[in-house]
Design an enzyme around this catalytic site. Structure first.
Site, mmCIF file in Angstrom:
data_model
loop_
_atom_site.group_PDB
_atom_site.id
_atom_site.type_symbol
_atom_site.label_atom_id
_atom_site.label_comp_id
_atom_site.label_asym_id
_atom_site.label_seq_id
_atom_site.Cartn_x
_atom_site.Cartn_y
_atom_site.Cartn_z
ATOM 1 C CD GLU A 99 -0.278 3.422 8.580
ATOM 2 O OE1 GLU A 99 0.338 2.724 7.767
ATOM 3 O OE2 GLU A 99 -0.972 4.400 8.248
ATOM 4 C CG HIS B 146 -5.194 -3.546 5.244
ATOM 5 N ND1 HIS B 146 -5.300 -2.733 6.361
ATOM 6 C CD2 HIS B 146 -4.394 -2.872 4.383
ATOM 7 C CE1 HIS B 146 -4.584 -1.629 6.175
ATOM 8 N NE2 HIS B 146 -4.020 -1.695 4.981
ATOM 9 N N GLY C 227 -2.852 6.459 3.718
ATOM 10 C CA GLY C 227 -1.886 7.412 3.172
ATOM 11 C C GLY C 227 -0.746 7.652 4.140
ATOM 12 C CB SER D 266 -8.641 1.643 -4.998
ATOM 13 O OG SER D 266 -7.710 2.272 -5.844
ATOM 14 C CB THR D 267 -7.214 6.753 -3.257
ATOM 15 O OG1 THR D 267 -6.700 6.225 -2.042
ATOM 16 C CG2 THR D 267 -7.559 8.216 -3.072
ATOM 17 C CG ASP E 61 -0.512 -2.660 4.031
ATOM 18 O OD1 ASP E 61 -1.511 -2.045 3.635
ATOM 19 O OD2 ASP E 61 0.374 -2.126 4.734
HETATM 20 ZN ZN LIG Z 1 -2.645 -0.233 4.307
#
Ligand SMILES: [Zn+2]
Length: 358
Positions: A225, A35, A196, A126-127, A301
């Site tokens: 989250e 992650h 996001g 990645s976006t 993260d």
């Molecule tokens: Zn994350």
């Protein structure tokens, strides 16, 4: 931002001979990182280098560089984050990583950093982004990141790519990203992620995630989250994700479901503590998961934002939960079960662990 302090305890002294030796052990230990967001993993040095190079560029580039330098400055004095001001920071980093050459530079740097920290298998996420000012398209973005992965000079680490759907994406864009993941699956894309700002938008890409699953891609979802999102979490779990990110706030019923189905959880302790979604390392939900032997993978993260490399996450877990060398080794080796690459890669990695000696 300063690296988190790993507390010294009598257990750490007895098992490792002190915090420095614990950190050394954790760095040498082969590890799996599952992650890691690309743009949150760029070292401050690389970001500064990139910003300085671009300051000398065109007006637009200078603006982008100034934005990124302001993020670096802000990070230096930050002790904690609020999730609400965490996500807006990234626009400044994105503005620096919006052309192909810079993307290759940062991917090479990030892979090298993980390798130097003892990571032997990495799933970067990645976006895919468009940027009309540089001619970047989502497709070119994916191609460029994959090309950077395949040309990385790092030799001790293998890297795969997960494409991230942002919660703010429309269902159509989410579908485009899944289509890209399907198209590039033979070139290193292993799965799809949903991430996001959890405050920004409701879950709206179930069809896209189901399509990814149906095509045989793996799916991971940032789940629970923030508080009071039970209905959304239940809906996300209907996709039958292969892994979950965080899974911090879950009803008893949903947590029981995650345990029963043995859905592996990517645990990002420092990220959660610094973003104040978990009150302390001691209170982190990995404690219960470890006690239940639930598949749990320590992850970073955004290692550069939180100033905590993966070795530091292992050291924090060891110090907080009194984990022995053997328990740390077992935790890192078991993480291989949860990777999205195929069984050949799993077998190869188990061989790396089996021949490792501290
Ligand atoms: Zn994350």
């Amino acid at each position: 931002m300063k690296a988190p302090t790993v507390p010294n305890t009598s257990f750490v002294d007895k098992e490792f001979g002190g915090v420095d030796q614990l950190l050394e052990y954790c760095k040498a230990l082969p590890k799996i990182e599952l992650h890691a967001h690309l743009n949150g993993s760029i070292s401050p040095e690389s970001l500064r280098q990139l910003a300085e190079k671009r300051l000398a560029g065109t007006v637009g580039e200078a603006e982008a560089a100034t934005g990124a330098l302001s993020v670096l400055e802000a990070l230096e004095w930050k002790d904690t984050f609020d999730l609400k001001d965490f996500f807006p920071m990234f626009k400044h980093i994105y503005a620096l990583t919006n052309n192909m050459a810079w993307l290759v530079f940062i991917v090479h740097g990030v892979i090298k950093d993980f390798e130097d920290d003892g990571v032997r298998y990495l799933e970067l996420r990645s976006t895919p982004r468009d940027d009309a000012s540089t001619g970047l398209t989502k497709e070119l973005y994916v191609q460029t990141v994959l090309q950077a992965i395949s040309t990385s000079p790092a030799t001790k680490i293998s890297t795969r790519l997960i494409l991230t759907i942002d919660r703010r994406h429309s269902p159509e864009v989410a579908m485009q990203i899944v289509d890209l993941a399907i198209r590039f699956r033979d070139q290193g894309v292993v799965g799809v992620d949903l991430a996001g700002d959890p405050y920004a938008a409701d879950f709206d890409c179930k069809h896209a995630l189901l399509k990814a699953k149906a095509a045989g891609l793996k799916v991971t979802i940032h789940l629970g989250e923030i508080e009071n999102r039970e209905a959304e979490s239940a809906s996300m779990l209907e996709v039958r994700p292969d892994r979950l990110g965080h899974a911090t706030f879950l009803s008893e019923q949903l947590r029981a479901h995650v345990y029963e189905e043995r859905i592996a959880v990517e645990m990002c302790m420092t990220s959660n503590v610094l973003c104040r979604t978990v009150s302390s390392y001691e209170e982190h939900h990995i404690k219960e998961a470890l006690e239940l032997d639930h598949p749990s993978i320590l992850c970073t993260d955004d290692k550069s934002i939180f100033a905590s490399p993966l070795s530091c996450e292992y050291a924090l877990a060891a110090s907080t939960f009194s984990m022995t060398k053997q328990q740390l080794f077992d935790l890192s080796k078991k993480s291989i079960d949860a990777i999205f690459a195929n069984s050949e890669e799993k077998t190869r990695l188990r061989g790396v662990w089996d021949t490792w000696a501290p």
